[in-house]
Motif scaffolding. Structure first.
Motif, mmCIF file in Angstrom:
data_model
loop_
_atom_site.group_PDB
_atom_site.id
_atom_site.type_symbol
_atom_site.label_atom_id
_atom_site.label_comp_id
_atom_site.label_asym_id
_atom_site.label_seq_id
_atom_site.Cartn_x
_atom_site.Cartn_y
_atom_site.Cartn_z
ATOM 1 N N GLY A 1 0.811 -1.211 0.000
ATOM 2 C CA GLY A 1 0.000 0.000 0.000
ATOM 3 C C GLY A 1 0.844 1.260 0.000
ATOM 4 N N THR A 2 0.231 2.365 0.340
ATOM 5 C CA THR A 2 0.882 3.672 0.333
ATOM 6 C C THR A 2 1.029 4.189 1.757
ATOM 7 O OG1 THR A 2 -0.060 4.190 -1.822
ATOM 8 C CG2 THR A 2 0.763 6.047 -0.491
ATOM 9 N N GLY A 3 2.264 4.540 2.131
ATOM 10 C CA GLY A 3 2.493 5.119 3.447
ATOM 11 C C GLY A 3 2.353 4.101 4.560
ATOM 12 N N SER A 4 2.115 4.628 5.742
ATOM 13 C CA SER A 4 1.935 3.763 6.901
ATOM 14 C C SER A 4 0.514 3.202 6.911
ATOM 15 C CB SER A 4 2.218 4.559 8.181
ATOM 16 O OG SER A 4 3.573 4.961 8.223
ATOM 17 N N TYR A 5 0.281 2.317 7.907
ATOM 18 C CA TYR A 5 -0.994 1.613 7.968
ATOM 19 C C TYR A 5 -1.628 1.800 9.353
ATOM 20 C CZ TYR A 5 0.917 -0.785 3.878
ATOM 21 O OH TYR A 5 1.474 -1.064 2.649
ATOM 22 N N ILE A 6 -2.948 1.728 9.361
ATOM 23 C CA ILE A 6 -3.685 1.629 10.612
ATOM 24 C C ILE A 6 -4.214 0.209 10.711
ATOM 25 C CG2 ILE A 6 -5.716 2.404 11.900
ATOM 26 C CD1 ILE A 6 -5.359 5.143 10.700
ATOM 27 N N TYR A 7 -3.873 -0.466 11.807
ATOM 28 C CA TYR A 7 -4.246 -1.861 12.005
ATOM 29 C C TYR A 7 -5.414 -1.944 12.985
ATOM 30 C CZ TYR A 7 0.330 -2.807 9.901
ATOM 31 O OH TYR A 7 1.421 -2.855 9.050
ATOM 32 N N THR A 8 -6.444 -2.679 12.596
ATOM 33 C CA THR A 8 -7.606 -2.846 13.469
ATOM 34 C C THR A 8 -8.086 -4.291 13.404
ATOM 35 O OG1 THR A 8 -9.090 -2.175 11.678
ATOM 36 C CG2 THR A 8 -8.412 -0.465 13.242
#
Length: 549
Positions: A454-461
């Protein structure tokens, strides 16, 4: 002849003795003198009269006049309320003080019927009369004064030094026969102090000072000859007719509540004659609350508190005969704790791409509810009260909106978000590792989870299932990787789905299953061949040792 004269003499003696007995029966020894109510003169209309000062704290109510003489200082009104006239060092107060001195001396000069020195008045039931203490007097509990059906019954207490009551003590008059509970007089040789929430029938005439602590109420008068009168949220009422003990309930009110949360409590009264009216001094209730009648014997204290802080106030119940009961209350409106809405930012989204993020709250009391507080969401997205922001965006553009989270106590926080919905197709995003090592019960666990593509950092949930109890993801903000860590507290199989959302709102999803089992004890075991080999070695060693002996 001698015999006849002797007989006549005995008869005359007998008649004389009989006559003396009749006189003694008719005019026998006088009973103890009855207690006499003194004349108060100009002081009879004063609920409170001090000599040096009168000071008040809180929303007390004085039903009658208020005065001071020869001093001039009266403070604390408002917030205290006076239904009569206030006399600060004027001619009326001066005459009232003179009349108090006369009444005080009249009380002190009455013959004592019963000496109670060294005894606590609590638990006693006394008949009309004069009761005396050579030094101090103490009341702990309830003192009952039985007027025995006489409207003119008078009770006088002569106290050599101090009068002190414990908290919640009561002096009550019963069987009055239509008389007045104001026919009770407390002549105090120095100072009088009523403990918190004391209810006292009668008038206090103290040589020096009088102190009514928080919530103490007097059905009568507080008259200090040479010192100060100190008040704190009290009700003092000059009584003109007999009144029963009227109780205002409940004893306490719910306190420690947060602002902006509806508050609702029923206030009731018993002991008098319905219907009752209820009143509270103005501006003494917590801002946002009001007291309104809700029936013949109750009122409703309700509203939504708007300001934090502690409020002390007295609610007065008046029955159909004009008799009153009082109760002092304290309500504290606590400030809300600082609440936080997470995540701090939301990932962007793509047109036609499924979008799902969960908004959570922390710092308050769960559960939380969430609403759109301002503006609107991007087209195609909705927000549930549980905080799930999900849907499929249908229109490109940048949208800024504010979400409010409210905890179980009504405390809330707001956070503004900005989401960019773009046309870029989402690339495949891979969540790693493909599987997770299973944790052990009660053993610290830590495993890094990452995403790529993906693009950039990630938010994990966690978007499905639930993590094993004791484990959690951190951080919850945008980051290249996330750590699943903690100490498992429950054994069993647990399945859950981790979703990684990149900077454009594109997602990668991976499901995991882990088994939480009891950790191995770590005790080594031997195979069958190993056990046989060990036995052979032990036998050889034993033979070798025997040959050497």
């Amino acid at each position: 002849m001698f015999h006849m004269r002797n007989t006549r003499n005995r008869m005359m003696s007998s008649n004389l003795l009989a006559g003396m007995g009749f006189v003694a029966l008719l005019y026998g020894a006088s009973p103890a003198l009855a207690a006499v109510a003194p004349t108060l003169g100009a002081a009879k209309t004063f609920a409170v009269l001090g000599a040096s000062t009168v000071t008040n704290t809180g929303s007390g109510v004085l039903t009658g006049d208020l005065g001071v003489s020869p001093g001039l200082a009266i403070t604390g009104f408002p917030p205290g309320t006076v239904t009569g006239t206030t006399h600060a060092g004027d001619a009326v107060a001066l005459q009232a003080q003179s009349d108090v001195t006369t009444a005080y001396n009249a009380l002190a000069g009455q013959a004592c019927n019963t000496v109670l020195t060294g005894q606590d008045l609590g638990g006693m039931t006394l008949m009309p009369g004069v009761y005396c203490f050579s030094s101090s007097a103490q009341l702990t509990g309830t003192l009952t004064l039985n007027a025995q059906g006489s409207a003119s019954a008078v009770f006088v207490f002569q106290i050599g030094s101090t009068l002190t009551t414990a908290s919640n003590s009561v002096v009550q008059v019963i069987n009055t026969g239509g008389g007045s509970d104001c026919n009770v007089f407390w002549q105090v040789g120095s100072s009088a102090t009523l403990g918190t929430s004391t209810t006292l029938a009668g008038s206090i005439l103290a040589l020096t000072s009088i102190t009514l602590t928080t919530g103490a109420n007097v059905s009568g008068q507080a008259l200090a000859r040479t010192g100060a009168v100190t008040l704190d949220t009290n009700a003092v009422s000059v009584c003109t007719a007999l009144c029963p003990l009227i109780t205002v309930n409940p004893a306490t009110l719910p306190t420690g509540v947060p602002p902006n949360v509806p508050y609702n409590v029923t206030i009731s009264a018993t002991g008098g004659t319905a219907p009752y009216t209820f009143a509270v001094p103005p501006s003494s209730l917590p801002p946002g609350l009001t007291l309104t009648s809700s029936g013949s014997s109750s009122a409703l204290l309700s509203g939504t508190p708007t300001t934090t802080g502690t409020s002390i106030f007295t609610i007065i119940a008046t029955d159909a005969n004009g008799c009153t009961g009082f109760r002092a209350y304290t309500i504290t409106i606590n400030p809300c704790p600082p609440l936080t809405i997470l995540p701090a930012t939301l990932p962007n989204a793509g047109v036609g791409s499924l979008y799902s993020q969960t908004i959570v709250g922390s710092g308050g009391t769960a559960p939380y509810t969430f609403i759109m507080f301002s503006s609107t969401l991007p087209a195609g997205l909705t927000l549930t009260s549980a905080g799930v922001l999900a849907g499929t965006p249908t229109t490109t553009g940048t949208t800024t909106f504010t979400i409010r989270g409210t905890d179980a106590n009504g405390c809330f926080a707001e956070l503004s978000y900005t989401i960019l919905v773009n046309l870029l197709p989402c690339p495949p995003i891979t969540v790693s590792p493909a599987t997770l090592p299973s944790p052990a019960l009660g053993i610290p666990y830590s495993q890094t989870i990452s995403a790529s593509g993906g693009t950039g950092s990630y938010i994990y949930t966690v978007t499905a299932g639930s993590l094993p109890p004791g484990l959690g993801l951190s951080p919850l903000t945008s980051t290249p990787t996330v750590v699943l860590s903690g100490t498992p507290t429950t054994s069993g199989n647990f399945s859950f789905t981790i979703t990684a959302t990149d900077g454009n709102g594109c997602v990668g999803v991976l499901g995991y299953t882990v088994t939480i089992a009891v950790a191995s004890t770590g005790i080594p075991t031997l195979s069958g061949w190993g056990l046989m080999t060990l036995m052979v070695l032990i036998g050889v060693a034993s033979i070798y040792r025997l040959r050497r002996i």
